[in-house]
Design an enzyme around this catalytic site. Sequence first.
Site: not given
Length: 501
Positions: A107, A406
């Site tokens: 990402r 995350e």
Amino acid sequence: MFSSFLRFIGIVGFIINALHKANSCDLPAKGNPYFPNNFSFGIATSAYQIEGGWDADGKGPSIWDDFTHNYSHLIDKNSTGDISADSYHHFDQDLAALKELKVNHYRFSISWPRIFPNGDISSRNQKGIDYYNKIIDKLLKNGIQPMVTMFHFDLPVDIQKIGGFMSDKFIEKFVAYATELFENFGDRVKIWMTFNEPQIFCKSSYADGRYPPLAGISGEGDYICVTNTLKAHAAVYKVYRSRFYEKQKGKISIALGNYFFLPKSNETEAAYRALQFNIGFLAHPIFHTSGGFPKVMIEDIKSNSLKEGRLTSRLPSLKGYWKNLIKGSADFFALNYYTSRMMQRAVQPKGLNPSWERDMDCDESLDPSWLKATSGTWLYCVPEGLEGMLKFLRDEYGDLEVMITENGWSDVGELDDVSRIRYLKSHLQAVLNGISSGSNITAYTYWSLIDNFEWRSGYSIKYGLYSVDFQSSNRERTPKKSANFYREVISSKKIPNEIHV
């Protein structure tokens, strides 16, 4: 609303039971010890935090370039992201780390002012497009799926000059930028996030005035910012589905979250209220079947606004066209989770008047048993919070796909980072427990690949699995012990009983 609250009471009971059974930063296992065969493990970064090359090859200035150059006294050790880890010139070092870890996805974010230097399509920069084409092609060549965020705090300065997120013009500017990304990269990028943590940048930039553009319009600027972010996100989703999806077949979401909230003593209502004022603020309009902002926010912010002598609520209305456009405008839930807090109703009004804090009307506290990160003041290891968040999402918004985009731990940069391994191990266990409990979790993404520029904290705190030598012109990357641990998990699709480092 009431039925959702009753389900939340069940979540709280489950978590409190887990807290009583677990030591700080540990989590009991339940169910299958293996991740599904198609589960995707990855790692994350963001453009401003790692790229450097702040004015290279035609890139325009972002508000973070402007902030670090003109207000450096507000940043630890007057740091900037001008060079940072210099991934713009040393991406191959990042790629080597990704290959060494054996991750399934990476990402990263795209710098809007690297694509459109003045924020507008009229300034299209081919060299910026070439840079991201290079990254995407190299990732795919090595079997790594690109997971791309369109905006991670680095707004072009010229967009801020016309009002930034306070302006309706922002929506059309962002749609033009996103369309350029779809046209250039959508044939290969299949997972997109429009924005990263709007609740963070809207509050820090437009309410608290801690982040650029230092607006400080407390209790109103943040609400306008969130509303325009939701509108821009939904408008981009509509463009993708109508113009690009048939050929590109990708998925789009928006990265939300950060905290989970638990009740202090028996204050379950306060914890539920805090969740609605935080993750529900953006998730409810997109994922809830009723759409719009959470009812508790609508009612209480309107009531407070009238008490302040205003004619209308400080919280903008989401009705008609926009409410319908925003509802359902995501293909999966992109969840960021780091830590948790204990909540109770406020003993007395807190925060500026007006402010989001005063509207939420809650006090937060910490459990003294929680393990604290060695850097910063906000991060504690509470894996039960991640498990609780996954259950909350399932109960509140239904059986939707969740990608954890995350999850990370900070320290001061030691290579022998045992506390990070412990955090990582316990939160991966929370993911496995969530899967065993029925959550449709398909991906986990650790923050971050390398140590980087951490906003106003500069380089004083470290999240990376790889250390960066910021004193060297080559910015060499060195794996920490946590990198070895994560690689073992990815290779075996199992959390090892013993930590081999």
